[in-house]
Scaffold this motif. Structure first.
Motif, PDB file in Angstrom:
ATOM      1  N   GLY A  89      -5.243   9.053 -14.951  1.00  0.00           N
ATOM      2  CA  GLY A  89      -4.546   7.488 -15.873  1.00  0.00           C
ATOM      3  C   GLY A  89      -4.346   6.386 -15.342  1.00  0.00           C
ATOM      4  N   VAL A  90      -5.330   7.050 -13.345  1.00  0.00           N
ATOM      5  CA  VAL A  90      -5.292   5.232 -12.897  1.00  0.00           C
ATOM      6  C   VAL A  90      -6.633   4.737 -13.039  1.00  0.00           C
ATOM      7  CG1 VAL A  90      -5.675   4.888 -10.362  1.00  0.00           C
ATOM      8  CG2 VAL A  90      -4.376   6.592 -11.060  1.00  0.00           C
ATOM      9  N   ASN A  91      -6.204   3.170 -13.219  1.00  0.00           N
ATOM     10  CA  ASN A  91      -7.403   2.416 -13.678  1.00  0.00           C
ATOM     11  C   ASN A  91      -8.439   2.312 -12.904  1.00  0.00           C
ATOM     12  OD1 ASN A  91      -9.678   0.709 -14.744  1.00  0.00           O
ATOM     13  ND2 ASN A  91      -7.946  -0.796 -16.705  1.00  0.00           N
ATOM     14  N   VAL A  92      -9.712   3.428 -12.212  1.00  0.00           N
ATOM     15  CA  VAL A  92     -10.324   3.168 -11.185  1.00  0.00           C
ATOM     16  C   VAL A  92     -11.132   1.342 -10.742  1.00  0.00           C
ATOM     17  CG1 VAL A  92     -11.822   4.140 -10.105  1.00  0.00           C
ATOM     18  CG2 VAL A  92     -10.591   5.673 -10.558  1.00  0.00           C
ATOM     19  N   ASP A  93     -12.007   1.223 -11.829  1.00  0.00           N
ATOM     20  CA  ASP A  93     -12.278   0.116 -11.878  1.00  0.00           C
ATOM     21  C   ASP A  93     -11.316  -1.034 -11.450  1.00  0.00           C
ATOM     22  OD1 ASP A  93     -14.714   0.867 -11.929  1.00  0.00           O
ATOM     23  OD2 ASP A  93     -14.506   1.054 -14.252  1.00  0.00           O
ATOM     24  N   GLN A  94     -10.553  -1.595 -12.767  1.00  0.00           N
ATOM     25  CA  GLN A  94      -8.892  -2.805 -12.215  1.00  0.00           C
ATOM     26  C   GLN A  94      -8.619  -2.438 -10.573  1.00  0.00           C
ATOM     27  OE1 GLN A  94      -4.707  -2.406 -13.723  1.00  0.00           O
ATOM     28  NE2 GLN A  94      -5.672  -4.413 -15.079  1.00  0.00           N
ATOM     29  N   THR A  95      -8.328  -0.997 -10.381  1.00  0.00           N
ATOM     30  CA  THR A  95      -7.734  -0.973  -8.489  1.00  0.00           C
ATOM     31  C   THR A  95      -8.748  -1.617  -8.104  1.00  0.00           C
ATOM     32  OG1 THR A  95      -6.972   0.467  -9.680  1.00  0.00           O
ATOM     33  CG2 THR A  95      -6.541   0.854  -7.556  1.00  0.00           C
ATOM     34  N   ILE A  96      -9.873  -0.764  -7.441  1.00  0.00           N
ATOM     35  CA  ILE A  96     -10.853  -1.349  -6.889  1.00  0.00           C
ATOM     36  C   ILE A  96     -11.452  -2.995  -7.193  1.00  0.00           C
ATOM     37  CG2 ILE A  96     -12.977  -1.539  -6.153  1.00  0.00           C
ATOM     38  CD1 ILE A  96     -13.845   1.292  -7.330  1.00  0.00           C
ATOM     39  N   VAL A 101       0.765  -1.413   0.219  1.00  0.00           N
ATOM     40  CA  VAL A 101       0.380  -0.168  -0.136  1.00  0.00           C
ATOM     41  C   VAL A 101       0.861   1.062  -0.406  1.00  0.00           C
ATOM     42  CG1 VAL A 101      -1.611   1.602   1.333  1.00  0.00           C
ATOM     43  CG2 VAL A 101      -1.919  -1.517   0.989  1.00  0.00           C
ATOM     44  N   ASN A 102       2.119   1.035   0.754  1.00  0.00           N
ATOM     45  CA  ASN A 102       2.790   2.761   0.655  1.00  0.00           C
ATOM     46  C   ASN A 102       3.620   2.291  -0.019  1.00  0.00           C
ATOM     47  OD1 ASN A 102       1.957   3.528   3.177  1.00  0.00           O
ATOM     48  ND2 ASN A 102       1.638   1.834   3.893  1.00  0.00           N
ATOM     49  N   HIS A 103       4.306   1.670  -0.854  1.00  0.00           N
ATOM     50  CA  HIS A 103       5.434   1.485  -1.377  1.00  0.00           C
ATOM     51  C   HIS A 103       5.561   1.098  -3.142  1.00  0.00           C
ATOM     52  CE1 HIS A 103       7.954   2.972   1.709  1.00  0.00           C
ATOM     53  NE2 HIS A 103       6.917   2.435   2.796  1.00  0.00           N
ATOM     54  N   THR A 104       4.508   0.964  -3.513  1.00  0.00           N
ATOM     55  CA  THR A 104       4.536  -0.020  -4.321  1.00  0.00           C
ATOM     56  C   THR A 104       3.540   1.063  -5.390  1.00  0.00           C
ATOM     57  OG1 THR A 104       2.566  -1.195  -4.250  1.00  0.00           O
ATOM     58  CG2 THR A 104       4.635  -2.165  -3.801  1.00  0.00           C
ATOM     59  N   ALA A 105       3.173   0.702  -7.085  1.00  0.00           N
ATOM     60  CA  ALA A 105       2.693   1.390  -8.270  1.00  0.00           C
ATOM     61  C   ALA A 105       1.585   1.242  -7.523  1.00  0.00           C
ATOM     62  CB  ALA A 105       2.847   0.829  -9.258  1.00  0.00           C
ATOM     63  N   LEU A 106       0.524   0.160  -7.796  1.00  0.00           N
ATOM     64  CA  LEU A 106      -0.117  -0.860  -7.360  1.00  0.00           C
ATOM     65  C   LEU A 106      -0.993  -0.018  -5.906  1.00  0.00           C
ATOM     66  CD1 LEU A 106      -3.289  -2.772  -7.053  1.00  0.00           C
ATOM     67  CD2 LEU A 106      -1.784  -4.389  -5.590  1.00  0.00           C
ATOM     68  N   GLY A 107      -0.608   0.283  -4.758  1.00  0.00           N
ATOM     69  CA  GLY A 107      -0.265   0.868  -3.739  1.00  0.00           C
ATOM     70  C   GLY A 107      -0.822   2.540  -4.543  1.00  0.00           C
ATOM     71  N   ARG A 108      -0.185   3.102  -4.761  1.00  0.00           N
ATOM     72  CA  ARG A 108      -0.175   4.400  -4.921  1.00  0.00           C
ATOM     73  C   ARG A 108      -1.620   4.390  -5.929  1.00  0.00           C
ATOM     74  NH1 ARG A 108       5.089   4.484  -5.616  1.00  0.00           N
ATOM     75  NH2 ARG A 108       4.547   4.173  -8.561  1.00  0.00           N
ATOM     76  N   ALA A 109      -2.024   4.099  -6.592  1.00  0.00           N
ATOM     77  CA  ALA A 109      -3.696   3.904  -7.124  1.00  0.00           C
ATOM     78  C   ALA A 109      -4.309   3.451  -6.547  1.00  0.00           C
ATOM     79  CB  ALA A 109      -3.330   2.959  -8.415  1.00  0.00           C
ATOM     80  N   GLN A 110      -3.939   2.812  -5.111  1.00  0.00           N
ATOM     81  CA  GLN A 110      -5.335   2.594  -4.535  1.00  0.00           C
ATOM     82  C   GLN A 110      -5.386   3.995  -3.213  1.00  0.00           C
ATOM     83  OE1 GLN A 110      -3.472  -0.787  -2.443  1.00  0.00           O
ATOM     84  NE2 GLN A 110      -4.986  -2.288  -3.102  1.00  0.00           N
ATOM     85  N   ARG A 111      -4.155   4.632  -3.033  1.00  0.00           N
ATOM     86  CA  ARG A 111      -4.390   5.528  -2.329  1.00  0.00           C
ATOM     87  C   ARG A 111      -5.282   6.995  -3.010  1.00  0.00           C
ATOM     88  NH1 ARG A 111       0.607   6.390  -1.199  1.00  0.00           N
ATOM     89  NH2 ARG A 111       1.815   5.158  -1.866  1.00  0.00           N
ATOM     90  N   ALA A 112      -4.345   7.090  -3.740  1.00  0.00           N
ATOM     91  CA  ALA A 112      -5.452   8.115  -5.273  1.00  0.00           C
ATOM     92  C   ALA A 112      -7.166   8.100  -5.515  1.00  0.00           C
ATOM     93  CB  ALA A 112      -4.201   7.876  -6.691  1.00  0.00           C
ATOM     94  N   THR A 113      -7.112   6.572  -5.230  1.00  0.00           N
ATOM     95  CA  THR A 113      -8.735   6.096  -5.632  1.00  0.00           C
ATOM     96  C   THR A 113      -9.459   7.114  -4.198  1.00  0.00           C
ATOM     97  OG1 THR A 113      -7.926   4.359  -7.629  1.00  0.00           O
ATOM     98  CG2 THR A 113     -10.655   4.041  -6.136  1.00  0.00           C
ATOM     99  N   GLU A 114      -8.344   6.342  -3.167  1.00  0.00           N
ATOM    100  CA  GLU A 114      -9.217   6.063  -2.202  1.00  0.00           C
ATOM    101  C   GLU A 114      -9.676   7.954  -1.395  1.00  0.00           C
ATOM    102  OE1 GLU A 114      -8.346   6.548   2.829  1.00  0.00           O
ATOM    103  OE2 GLU A 114      -7.275   5.113   1.230  1.00  0.00           O
ATOM    104  N   GLN A 115      -8.238   9.418  -1.977  1.00  0.00           N
ATOM    105  CA  GLN A 115      -8.547   9.658  -1.829  1.00  0.00           C
ATOM    106  C   GLN A 115      -9.677  10.804  -2.885  1.00  0.00           C
ATOM    107  OE1 GLN A 115      -4.837  12.184  -2.172  1.00  0.00           O
ATOM    108  NE2 GLN A 115      -3.759  10.376   0.011  1.00  0.00           N
TER     109      GLN A 115
END
Length: 300
Positions: free
Chosen positions: A190-197, A167-181
């Motif tokens: 450019g974040v694939n929101v559906d895929q991240t969820i 969650v804190n140190h990978t590209a997936l984690g950055r996408a998750q935190r961005a989607t959360e915000q």
């Protein structure tokens, strides 16, 4: 004092299982603001998947090493629950993501009932016991510590560390935190929101499968009703620790496990759930965000 230490270790073991399930609750809530009330039943499905693998492998390969057997149970359970949760998110939750807030909640409760009744019909209503997988017990004076307790606590610690790093140190984690915000802004960047969820649901299901397997190994029995009470307690743990916080979910789980164990040891066991939820209410009165939760700041 030795009796207290014994109950303390028992509580940490039970709390570790609750903490693994609570991480799934807090991850889903953090990314889409929704409580997945079917998550407890995903935990139950993980236990049944592990049970089926155990029965199949022990009937075909007599004398299979416990480590290989447990690994196979974990892998199959994680794959099965991940597929279930991914399907649930795509079919039941995603179409309602833009609807009014109660719609996904009602759907989640409906999916919980569907999963529970599906297992009841296909596997039967009776408890499904298995012989002890790990029976080694270590004695430290008058304190008994079983190998399965050590395994559960170590697995929880390792998985918490791995998921915290993701969650804190990978590209997936950055996408998750961005989607959360901000989901809309994350999509524009450019974040694939559906895929991240979807991946978040899969990650939560995998943790629930591990917890279900550990629960089966610890208690040696599986039931179609196992999803409700542990699921509610894991949700309570997520709220108590601060929903949206991974360390908070595990801390809440450990606290719930310790409260149950110590209350059962020193008071009547009939009121252990009452004590758990009473302490939750007490904490939330004075700290509504939970122990490690942060207050939400709405920007206008």
């Amino acid at each position: 004092m030795e009796y207290f230490v014994q109950q303390l270790f028992n509580g940490l073991t039970l709390g570790s299982i609750y903490g693994l399930v609570a991480i799934g609750y807090t991850m889903v809530y953090g990314i889409i603001g929704m409580i997945n009330f079917a998550h407890g039943d995903i935990f139950m499905l993980g236990g049944f998947a592990a049970l089926i693998v155990f029965l199949v492998l022990t009937s075909i390969f007599a004398g299979l090493p416990v480590a290989i057997l447990l690994l196979a149970m974990l892998v199959v359970a994680m794959l099965m629950t991940s597929l279930w949760n991914w399907t649930i998110e795509r079919v039941a939750y995603r179409p309602l993501r833009g609807s009014f807030r109660l719609a996904p909640l009602i759907t989640a409760i409906g999916m919980s009932i569907v999963l529970s009744n599906f297992i009841q019909v296909t596997q039967g209503p009776r408890n499904k016991p298995i012989p002890p997988m790990v029976s080694t017990v270590y004695q430290f004076g008058n304190i008994s510590v079983s190998l399965k307790q050590i395994i559960i606590i170590l697995i929880t610690a390792v998985l918490l560390t791995v998921f915290w790093y993701i969650v804190n140190h990978t590209a997936l984690g950055r996408a998750q935190r961005a989607t959360e915000q901000d989901r809309k802004m994350a999509a524009l960047l450019g974040v694939n929101v559906d895929q991240t969820i979807s991946i978040t649901f899969v990650m939560g299901a995998a943790l629930a499968a591990v917890a279900g397997t550990m629960y089966l190994m610890y208690y040696g029995v599986a039931s179609f009703a196992d999803g409700f009470t542990p699921g509610v307690k894991a949700f309570t743990a997520a709220v108590l620790g601060g929903i949206g916080s991974l360390p908070g979910a595990v801390l809440g789980g450990l606290m719930i496990g310790l409260i149950e164990s110590l209350w059962s040891a020193y008071f009547t066991i009939a009121y252990k759930d009452v004590a758990t939820f009473a302490i939750l209410a007490f904490v939330l009165i004075f700290k509504p965000t939970g122990i490690l939760g942060r207050p939400e700041v709405e920007k206008v």
